[in-house]
Design a protein around this motif. Structure first.
Motif, short mmCIF file in Angstrom:
data_model
loop_
_atom_site.label_atom_id
_atom_site.label_comp_id
_atom_site.label_asym_id
_atom_site.label_seq_id
_atom_site.Cartn_x
_atom_site.Cartn_y
_atom_site.Cartn_z
N ARG A 6 0.85 -1.19 0.00
CA ARG A 6 0.00 0.00 0.00
C ARG A 6 0.88 1.24 0.00
O ARG A 6 2.08 1.16 0.29
N PRO A 7 0.31 2.41 -0.30
CA PRO A 7 1.14 3.62 -0.25
C PRO A 7 1.71 3.83 1.15
O PRO A 7 1.02 3.61 2.15
N ALA A 8 2.98 4.22 1.21
CA ALA A 8 3.58 4.58 2.50
C ALA A 8 2.80 5.75 3.09
O ALA A 8 2.10 6.49 2.38
N ALA A 9 2.91 5.94 4.39
CA ALA A 9 2.10 6.95 5.08
C ALA A 9 2.23 8.32 4.46
O ALA A 9 1.23 9.03 4.25
N HIS A 10 3.46 8.74 4.14
CA HIS A 10 3.63 10.09 3.60
C HIS A 10 3.03 10.21 2.21
O HIS A 10 2.54 11.28 1.84
N ARG A 11 3.03 9.10 1.45
CA ARG A 11 2.41 9.15 0.13
C ARG A 11 0.88 9.18 0.26
O ARG A 11 0.19 9.87 -0.51
N ALA A 12 0.34 8.43 1.19
CA ALA A 12 -1.11 8.44 1.40
C ALA A 12 -1.59 9.81 1.86
O ALA A 12 -2.63 10.32 1.41
N LEU A 13 -0.81 10.44 2.73
CA LEU A 13 -1.17 11.78 3.21
C LEU A 13 -1.03 12.82 2.11
O LEU A 13 -1.82 13.76 2.01
N GLU A 14 -0.03 12.64 1.28
CA GLU A 14 0.13 13.52 0.11
C GLU A 14 -1.09 13.41 -0.80
O GLU A 14 -1.62 14.43 -1.27
#
Length: 363
Positions: free
Chosen positions: A107-115
């Motif tokens: 899944r997207p890493a946390a910073h990518r999901a938040l982005e």
């Protein structure tokens, strides 16, 4: 005592209840606060609950040796095991941010999901910068939550001071290890070539081995009232298992199947991780090939053909075989530490099972 016969299920239920409380508390602060809490909760999902398992088995090893019959696990042990899973999630969020990894467990890493959430909401400003800043705070929140869970469990625990000392040591070690990891990538050219493997093992010890296996074992053991000999036996077992676990992770970071690991094949090569695997390859290569390896490792734009070429170089240098031999040696060292140890027989068998699962995994 937990009402759940399976301790891992009890850990999961403890996390669910804890997260529900935190999400409810966030609702009074508005939807942005809820989304922030949801991001933190999402970071704890998945995984094998390895640290929780070692914590629970560390407790059992000492409790059974003291004559306690197998049965329900005390609440303080469940809480400590749950807190370790939250702490690991914090470490992964920060690790992905430092490494600029796009994915985690498929899944997207946390910073990518938040982005992506920033972009989807059409908020003002740089979405990538928002994602990185928010991920730092998500990791910080998870560290705070891990403390909350631990302290809830230790409130009435007989051996709380000893468990708290082990947990604090783990937190310090992994933070220093994380810094040494990024320092190694930045300054590796200044170190003599014959020191690279030893330096990589130092990072593996602090950043992974102690907090993945050794300290979870010792936290659980402390809660059962472990004496000095029992602590020494579990530490002597846990550290080599933790090193073998990290070496397997290093191999998977270069050779792992993306469909299984949830991260692109060769991701560690693009991120420039200076692991024991890379150190062994450098030792075996002539100067020209070593320079080429150094130029390619750390290039985020490596294509599949270049990754495959680096993989062949590592195999042909003998580095992969050396790492596999080292994993086997660490596993034997860990097994030796359990021989004659004053620990529960059933728990010792479980520790051996956990060792095989930790070092033979494919993801």
């Amino acid at each position: 005592m937990s009402p759940f016969p399976d301790p891992i299920e009890a850990v999961s239920q403890r996390l669910i209840a804890f997260f529900a409380e935190r999400r409810l508390a966030a609702e009074v602060e508005g939807p942005e606060a809820v989304s922030f809490v949801d991001a933190a909760i999402g970071a704890v999902g998945g995984g094998k609950r390895l640290r929780a398992r070692f914590c629970l088995t560390g407790w059992r090893a000492v409790a059974e040796a003291g004559g306690r019959r197998p049965g329900a696990v005390p609440d303080e042990v469940i809480a400590a095991a749950a807190s370790l899973e939250v702490f690991q999630a914090a470490a992964l969020v920060h690790d992905d941010l430092i490494d600029n990894s796009d994915t985690r467990r498929g899944r997207p890493a946390a910073h990518r999901a938040l982005e992506a959430s920033h972009r989807d909401a059409r908020w003002l400003g740089d979405a990538a910068a928002f994602g990185r800043s928010a991920a730092i705070l998500v990791g910080d929140l998870l560290v705070a939550w891990s403390d909350d869970l631990l302290e809830e469990g230790l409130a009435t625990a007989t051996h709380a001071p000893a468990a708290r000392r082990e947990y604090a040591l783990m937190r310090r070690d992994v933070t220093v290890g994380q810094f040494l990891d990024i320092a190694e990538e930045a300054a590796f050219r200044q170190a003599p070539d014959d020191e690279h493997a030893a330096r990589a093992l130092r990072v593996a010890s602090l950043k992974s081995a102690r907090y993945s296996v050794q300290q979870p074992l010792l936290v659980g053991a402390a809660l059962a009232g472990a004496d000095a000999d029992q602590r020494a036996s579990l530490a002597g077992f846990g550290h080599p298992v933790g090193l073998a676990f990290q070496l397997r992770d290093d191999v998977l970071g270069v050779f792992g199947d993306a469909a299984v690991t949830g991260k692109p094949s060769g991701d560690d090569l693009r991120e420039g991780k200076r692991t024991v695997l890379i150190a062994y390859a450098r030792e075996a290569l002539p100067a020209g090939a070593r320079r080429t390896l150094d130029e390619l490792v750390g290039d985020p734009l490596l294509d599949e053909e270049q990754v495959a070429a680096l993989q062949r170089t590592i195999v042909e240098s003998g580095a992969l075989a050396r790492v596999e031999e080292l994993i086997t040696r660490y596993a034997a060292e860990a097994d030796q530490a359990l021989r004659g140890a004053r620990l529960g027989d059933a728990a010792v068998g479980e520790l051996r099972d956990l060792t095989r699962a930790a070092i033979s995994r494919s993801s």
